[in-house]
Design a protein around this motif. Structure first.
Motif, mmCIF file in Angstrom:
data_model
loop_
_atom_site.group_PDB
_atom_site.id
_atom_site.type_symbol
_atom_site.label_atom_id
_atom_site.label_comp_id
_atom_site.label_asym_id
_atom_site.label_seq_id
_atom_site.Cartn_x
_atom_site.Cartn_y
_atom_site.Cartn_z
ATOM 1 N N PRO A 27 8.476 0.335 5.049
ATOM 2 C CA PRO A 27 7.467 -0.365 4.262
ATOM 3 C C PRO A 27 7.949 -0.496 2.813
ATOM 4 C CG PRO A 27 6.525 1.618 5.288
ATOM 5 C CD PRO A 27 7.991 1.625 5.532
ATOM 6 N N CYS A 30 4.418 0.338 -2.822
ATOM 7 C CA CYS A 30 3.058 -0.146 -3.042
ATOM 8 C C CYS A 30 3.053 -1.269 -4.085
ATOM 9 C CB CYS A 30 2.184 1.016 -3.514
ATOM 10 S SG CYS A 30 0.490 0.536 -3.878
ATOM 11 N N ALA A 37 5.259 4.149 0.515
ATOM 12 C CA ALA A 37 4.302 3.861 1.590
ATOM 13 C C ALA A 37 4.786 4.476 2.900
ATOM 14 C CB ALA A 37 4.131 2.362 1.744
ATOM 15 N N HIS A 47 -2.005 1.743 10.443
ATOM 16 C CA HIS A 47 -2.004 1.065 9.147
ATOM 17 C C HIS A 47 -0.931 1.696 8.263
ATOM 18 C CE1 HIS A 47 -4.754 4.478 8.512
ATOM 19 N NE2 HIS A 47 -4.320 4.472 7.268
ATOM 20 N N CYS A 50 -0.287 4.012 0.908
ATOM 21 C CA CYS A 50 0.494 4.449 -0.242
ATOM 22 C C CYS A 50 0.270 5.945 -0.461
ATOM 23 C CB CYS A 50 0.091 3.665 -1.492
ATOM 24 S SG CYS A 50 0.864 4.291 -2.994
ATOM 25 N N LYS A 56 -4.193 0.930 1.187
ATOM 26 C CA LYS A 56 -3.760 0.805 2.573
ATOM 27 C C LYS A 56 -3.879 -0.630 3.059
ATOM 28 C CE LYS A 56 -8.214 2.382 4.225
ATOM 29 N NZ LYS A 56 -8.933 3.439 4.886
ATOM 30 N N SER A 57 -3.122 -0.897 4.107
ATOM 31 C CA SER A 57 -3.183 -2.212 4.752
ATOM 32 C C SER A 57 -4.416 -2.244 5.650
ATOM 33 C CB SER A 57 -1.930 -2.441 5.601
ATOM 34 O OG SER A 57 -1.927 -1.591 6.736
ATOM 35 N N TRP A 84 1.834 -5.246 5.452
ATOM 36 C CA TRP A 84 1.994 -4.522 4.179
ATOM 37 C C TRP A 84 3.118 -5.141 3.344
ATOM 38 C CZ3 TRP A 84 -0.375 -0.794 1.372
ATOM 39 C CH2 TRP A 84 0.355 -0.167 0.369
#
Length: 91
Positions: A27, A30, A37, A47, A50, A56-57, A84
């Motif tokens: 990922p 952030c 992340a 999900h 961070c 969060k996604s 994300w």
């Protein structure tokens, strides 16, 4: 990056679920604070969160009809990371 995912229906000698490593893209940091992340599971939904500001996604879960097909966790992890990592360009 790797994430441990339970192998549903498979247990070890102590009766605990077995886990497998799922490889996926890292990922991105952030977009709000540049924190690291990571992928996280809440129930059966995945999900990205961070570790610094806890942004969060969205949650990615299976439709109720597919809940018994837990092998799709790999797909859900990749979908959460893709969402994300998507960034909107300022115009």
């Amino acid at each position: 990056m790797k994430t441990k995912v339970p192998v549903w229906g498979k247990k070890n000698d102590q009766g605990r679920l077995l886990y497998k490593d799922v490889e996926h893209d890292d990922p991105k940091p952030c977009p709000f604070c540049e924190g690291q992340a990571f992928v996280e599971c809440s129930g059966s939904a995945w999900h990205v969160r961070c570790s610094k500001c806890y942004a969060k996604s969205g949650y990615f879960d299976l439709p109720p009809v597919w809940k018994t097909n837990r092998c799709l966790s790999t797909h859900l992890i990749k979908k959460a990371i893709k969402a994300w990592n998507k960034r909107v360009k300022n115009t």
